[in-house]
Design a protein around this motif. Structure first.
Motif, PDB file in Angstrom:
ATOM      1  N   ARG A  43       0.862  -1.174   0.000  1.00  0.00           N
ATOM      2  CA  ARG A  43       0.000   0.000   0.000  1.00  0.00           C
ATOM      3  C   ARG A  43       0.898   1.224   0.000  1.00  0.00           C
ATOM      4  N   LYS A  44       0.565   2.198  -0.834  1.00  0.00           N
ATOM      5  CA  LYS A  44       1.364   3.420  -0.882  1.00  0.00           C
ATOM      6  C   LYS A  44       1.159   4.203   0.423  1.00  0.00           C
ATOM      7  N   PRO A  45       2.241   4.554   1.111  1.00  0.00           N
ATOM      8  CA  PRO A  45       2.097   5.244   2.403  1.00  0.00           C
ATOM      9  C   PRO A  45       1.249   6.508   2.343  1.00  0.00           C
ATOM     10  N   GLU A  46       1.367   7.282   1.283  1.00  0.00           N
ATOM     11  CA  GLU A  46       0.596   8.528   1.178  1.00  0.00           C
ATOM     12  C   GLU A  46      -0.793   8.305   0.585  1.00  0.00           C
ATOM     13  N   GLN A  47      -1.028   7.100   0.064  1.00  0.00           N
ATOM     14  CA  GLN A  47      -2.328   6.752  -0.534  1.00  0.00           C
ATOM     15  C   GLN A  47      -2.679   5.322  -0.132  1.00  0.00           C
ATOM     16  N   PRO A  48      -3.114   5.084   1.102  1.00  0.00           N
ATOM     17  CA  PRO A  48      -3.357   3.719   1.570  1.00  0.00           C
ATOM     18  C   PRO A  48      -4.477   2.974   0.840  1.00  0.00           C
ATOM     19  N   ASP A  49      -5.261   3.703   0.030  1.00  0.00           N
ATOM     20  CA  ASP A  49      -6.284   3.019  -0.770  1.00  0.00           C
ATOM     21  C   ASP A  49      -5.725   2.527  -2.102  1.00  0.00           C
ATOM     22  N   THR A  50      -4.398   2.676  -2.275  1.00  0.00           N
ATOM     23  CA  THR A  50      -3.749   2.289  -3.532  1.00  0.00           C
ATOM     24  C   THR A  50      -2.747   1.170  -3.294  1.00  0.00           C
TER      25      THR A  50
END
Length: 168
Positions: free
Chosen positions: A68-75
């Motif tokens: 999961r992308k740290p700045e975009q946890p929905d990604t």
């Protein structure tokens, strides 16, 4: 079992004991950057919820690493998908991805991303067909130019699927 019938492929979360086998699989698969064995150990240990192993007849035949992308946890960013050359063409890559996004722990993932070089037709096809199957859009944009790499490397394009809604 009759030799003409292959057993079912099993999809599961990796454990740190899988790290060495993953390193060997990525090397055997070819076409991917082979990361250090330590990297694969850490992926198995710290990112098992977003990584997946495919096994058939007790042998590892596929691996997906993602986080999961740290700045975009929905990604969910898919780092690598490795499939044993003798098992290609059986949908293992897409089933690895489906397994990860269908886990209850990942039910807040709404986007899937990966960077893919223009020459990697298998990965391009996988992402475009996955977007179609998820009834979602697949946007493609430039991400990492070839000049950014210290050695010869194709430009990496960003593939972004979403938004997706998974029924868990």
């Amino acid at each position: 079992m009759n030799g003409s019938h292959a057993s079912k492929v099993i999809y599961r979360k990796p454990t740190i004991e899988d790290g060495q086998g993953i390193w060997k699989l990525v090397k055997r698969a070819g076409g991917l950057d082979v990361n250090s064995a330590y990297c694969y150990l850490m992926l198995c240990d710290m990112f098992s919820e977003t990584c997946c192993i495919a096994e058939q007849d007790g042998r590892m035949c596929g691996f997906l690493s993602a986080f999961r992308k740290p700045e975009q946890p929905d990604t969910l960013f898919v780092w690598q998908i490795a499939v044993d050359p003798v098992r290609r063409g059986n949908g293992i890559g897409s089933l690895l991805l489906k397994e990860v996004i269908s886990r209850n722990s990942n039910d807040t993932i709404h986007y899937i991303e990966a960077t893919i070089s223009p020459g990697n037709m298998a990965s391009r096809s996988l992402f475009v067909s996955m977007a179609r199957e998820l009834e979602s859009e697949c946007k493609i944009s430039e991400r990492y130019e070839a000049s950014m790499f210290p050695e010869a490397h194709e430009t990496e394009l960003m593939f972004r699927i979403g938004p997706i809604a998974m029924d868990n």
